[in-house]
Structures are given as structure tokens and as C-alpha cells.
Design an enzyme around this catalytic site. Structure first.
Site, PDB file in Angstrom:
ATOM      1  N   LYS A 101      -6.949  -4.910  -3.158  1.00 12.38           N
ATOM      2  CA  LYS A 101      -7.686  -5.535  -2.050  1.00 12.38           C
ATOM      3  C   LYS A 101      -8.718  -4.574  -1.477  1.00 12.38           C
ATOM      4  O   LYS A 101      -8.657  -3.365  -1.735  1.00 12.38           O
ATOM      5  CB  LYS A 101      -6.707  -5.971  -0.957  1.00 12.38           C
ATOM      6  CG  LYS A 101      -6.010  -4.797  -0.305  1.00 12.38           C
ATOM      7  CD  LYS A 101      -5.062  -5.270   0.757  1.00 12.38           C
ATOM      8  CE  LYS A 101      -4.213  -4.134   1.259  1.00 12.38           C
ATOM      9  NZ  LYS A 101      -4.974  -3.047   1.896  1.00 12.38           N
ATOM     10  N   SER A 114     -15.296   0.824   5.439  1.00 10.65           N
ATOM     11  CA  SER A 114     -14.292   1.332   6.376  1.00 10.65           C
ATOM     12  C   SER A 114     -14.330   2.860   6.480  1.00 10.65           C
ATOM     13  O   SER A 114     -13.624   3.442   7.299  1.00 10.65           O
ATOM     14  CB  SER A 114     -12.885   0.884   5.958  1.00 10.65           C
ATOM     15  OG  SER A 114     -12.409   1.646   4.868  1.00 10.65           O
ATOM     16  N   ASP A 142       0.797  -1.241   0.000  1.00  6.39           N
ATOM     17  CA  ASP A 142       0.000   0.000   0.000  1.00  6.39           C
ATOM     18  C   ASP A 142       0.829   1.292   0.000  1.00  6.39           C
ATOM     19  O   ASP A 142       0.503   2.237   0.732  1.00  6.39           O
ATOM     20  CB  ASP A 142      -0.970   0.012   1.193  1.00  6.39           C
ATOM     21  CG  ASP A 142      -1.963  -1.139   1.148  1.00  6.39           C
ATOM     22  OD1 ASP A 142      -1.842  -2.008   0.269  1.00  6.39           O
ATOM     23  OD2 ASP A 142      -2.863  -1.185   2.003  1.00  6.39           O
ATOM     24  N   GLU A 183     -13.915  -5.226   4.629  1.00  6.50           N
ATOM     25  CA  GLU A 183     -12.605  -4.628   4.883  1.00  6.50           C
ATOM     26  C   GLU A 183     -11.553  -5.712   4.688  1.00  6.50           C
ATOM     27  O   GLU A 183     -11.803  -6.896   4.956  1.00  6.50           O
ATOM     28  CB  GLU A 183     -12.551  -4.071   6.311  1.00  6.50           C
ATOM     29  CG  GLU A 183     -11.197  -3.483   6.726  1.00  6.50           C
ATOM     30  CD  GLU A 183     -10.722  -2.309   5.856  1.00  6.50           C
ATOM     31  OE1 GLU A 183     -10.647  -2.469   4.615  1.00  6.50           O
ATOM     32  OE2 GLU A 183     -10.404  -1.249   6.417  1.00  6.50           O
ATOM     33  N   ASP A 238      -4.656  -0.730  -1.599  1.00  8.92           N
ATOM     34  CA  ASP A 238      -5.988  -0.534  -1.067  1.00  8.92           C
ATOM     35  C   ASP A 238      -6.800   0.025  -2.235  1.00  8.92           C
ATOM     36  O   ASP A 238      -6.370   0.998  -2.876  1.00  8.92           O
ATOM     37  CB  ASP A 238      -5.874   0.513   0.059  1.00  8.92           C
ATOM     38  CG  ASP A 238      -6.626   0.138   1.314  1.00  8.92           C
ATOM     39  OD1 ASP A 238      -6.912  -1.054   1.519  1.00  8.92           O
ATOM     40  OD2 ASP A 238      -6.913   1.060   2.102  1.00  8.92           O
TER      41      ASP A 238
HETATM   42  C1  VGL Z   1      -4.643   0.827   5.762  1.00  5.00           C
HETATM   43  C2  VGL Z   1      -6.106   1.864   7.190  1.00  5.00           C
HETATM   44  C3  VGL Z   1      -7.107   1.744   6.269  1.00  5.00           C
HETATM   45  C4  VGL Z   1      -3.252   0.342   5.495  1.00  5.00           C
HETATM   46  C5  VGL Z   1      -5.636   0.702   4.833  1.00  5.00           C
HETATM   47  O1  VGL Z   1      -2.871   0.241   4.306  1.00  5.00           O
HETATM   48  O2  VGL Z   1      -2.510   0.057   6.470  1.00  5.00           O
HETATM   49  N1  VGL Z   1      -4.885   1.393   6.944  1.00  5.00           N
HETATM   50  N2  VGL Z   1      -6.872   1.171   5.091  1.00  5.00           N
HETATM   51 ZN    ZN Z   2      -8.301   1.194   3.501  1.00  3.52          ZN
END
Ligand code: VGL
Ligand code: ZN
Length: 198
Positions: free
Chosen positions: A104, A68, A18, A111, A60
Site C-alpha cells: 500500500k 509522506s 506493516d 498516502e 508500507d
Molecule cells: C505507518 C507512519 C507512516 C504505519 C506508515 O505503518 O503505521 N506510520 N507510514
Molecule cells: Zn509510510
């Protein structure tokens, strides 16, 4: 002091978690100092490419009404919405053309912090004969943690890239606790020096 050096070879892969614009300073869900990960990750990328080893980038990749998001009762401000600039990989990340991109948390009602959850990541790695993962990216206490835990549970060896992760730290210390948890489950922490012998 004794130091383990890690010789990269067949069966190894780099997993970049990410490293997207929304998680960098100025983004929708900024991870403090998240931008510092990018130049370090670029060195890891070079080490893996030199050896023709797989480079995987998870992202993400949320629909606009993802569960989320706060408007839907979730924890987070809207971030990494599919197709928006914030969901793009960090501008300065030298992602190779043939990197494997794993999207993802693509469904509104689910989530997924882990790159393995609801994706073909495990299957892709197995087909490539990958057994040991070098994992870094954002954020230490969410998606890196979940991805590493799933990888260990699936039987991969995991090296955690200590110099290429940063934490959200919703509660102070979350990042450190996540690192300890990963280590206690069997992940081995490494830095660039451990791979280059420098
Ligand atoms: C993430 C919070 C929400 C991450 C993704 O990539 O760690 N954190 N979505
Ligand atoms: Zn996220």
C-alpha cells in the site's frame, strides 16, 4: 472473572499490519517496543496456519519520493522504500510461504495508512469468504487504526490483537486513544489467551 473465548474457524483471517524492519527499533521510523510484537504475532500465525486460515500481511511500500516523507513536505522520515532492506518484513517474523502480501501507499502522490486503501484487500478477503479479521501489527495509532476503521466500515467483524500492537505516540496517549476509538466503533480487543483458552 468471565472471559470470552474465541474459537477460530472458517471465515476468520489474520491481518498483520506493516511488521517491517523500518518500524522496528533501529529502523528509519522506529515504533517504540515494536520488536516485542514479532514473537507474539508468530504464535498467532501458528494458530491460524494450524487451522488453514488465511494469513494476510500488509506492507508500507513507498516510492523514494513519497509525499509522506519530510523532503516532500510530509510528516515522516523516509521509510519502507520499495525494494530496500527497511521495507522487508521483520527478520524473525514467521510469515508463511502462502501469506497474502498487500502493498500500500505505492504511489508518490498518495498516502495510505489503511491496508484497504487503493488495494485489492477487500476483494481478496471476500473471495476467500472472510468475515472476521484478527488485526495486529504496527503502528496502533496509524496503520492499525486506519485498517481497522476501514474493515469495520466495510462490514467485517474485527478483533484487535491487544498484545500484538504498539504505537508511535507522536503525542503521548495516541495509542490508547486509538485503541479506545477502535473499540467504540465495534472492534473487540483480544489477547492470545482468549484464542487458546489458556
Ligand atoms: C505507518 C507512519 C507512516 C504505519 C506508515 O505503518 O503505521 N506510520 N507510514
Ligand atoms: Zn509510510
Amino acid at each position: 472473572m468471565e472471559r470470552r473465548t474465541f474459537r477460530l474457524g472458517k471465515g476468520d483471517a489474520l491481518v498483520i499490519v506493516d511488521l517491517q524492519r523500518d518500524f522496528l527499533p533501529g529502523g528509519a521510523l522506529p515504533v517504540p517496543l515494536g520488536d516485542q510484537v514479532v514473537p507474539v504475532m508468530n504464535v498467532y500465525i501458528r494458530l491460524f496456519r494450524e487451522r488453514e486460515l488465511p494469513v494476510i500481511a500488509t506492507r508500507d511500500w513507498h516510492p523514494p519520493d513519497h509525499c509522506s516523507f519530510r523532503d516532500q513536505g510530509g510528516l515522516w522520515p523516509p521509510h519502507c522504500v520499495q525494494g530496500t532492506p527497511g521495507a522487508e518484513f521483520a527478520e524473525d517474523l514467521d510469515l508463511p510461504e502462502d501469506a497474502i502480501v498487500i502493498s500500500k501507499a505505492t504511489r508518490s502522490d498518495e498516502e495510505a495508512y489503511s491496508g484497504f486503501q487503493g488495494t485489492a484487500l477487500d476483494e481478496r478477503l471476500r473471495k476467500l469468504g472472510v468475515r472476521r479479521l484478527f488485526v495486529g501489527g504496527l503502528a496502533t495509532d496509524y496503520c492499525v487504526l486506519s485498517t481497522v476503521k476501514d474493515a469495520l466500515a466495510l462490514g467485517y467483524e474485527v478483533c484487535l490483537l491487544k498484545d500484538a500492537i504498539r504505537a508511535v505516540n507522536v503525542q503521548p496517549g495516541d495509542g490508547e486513544r486509538a485503541e479506545k476509538e477502535m473499540e467504540s466503533l465495534g472492534a473487540v480487543s483480544v489477547t492470545l489467551e482468549d484464542l487458546t483458552g489458556g
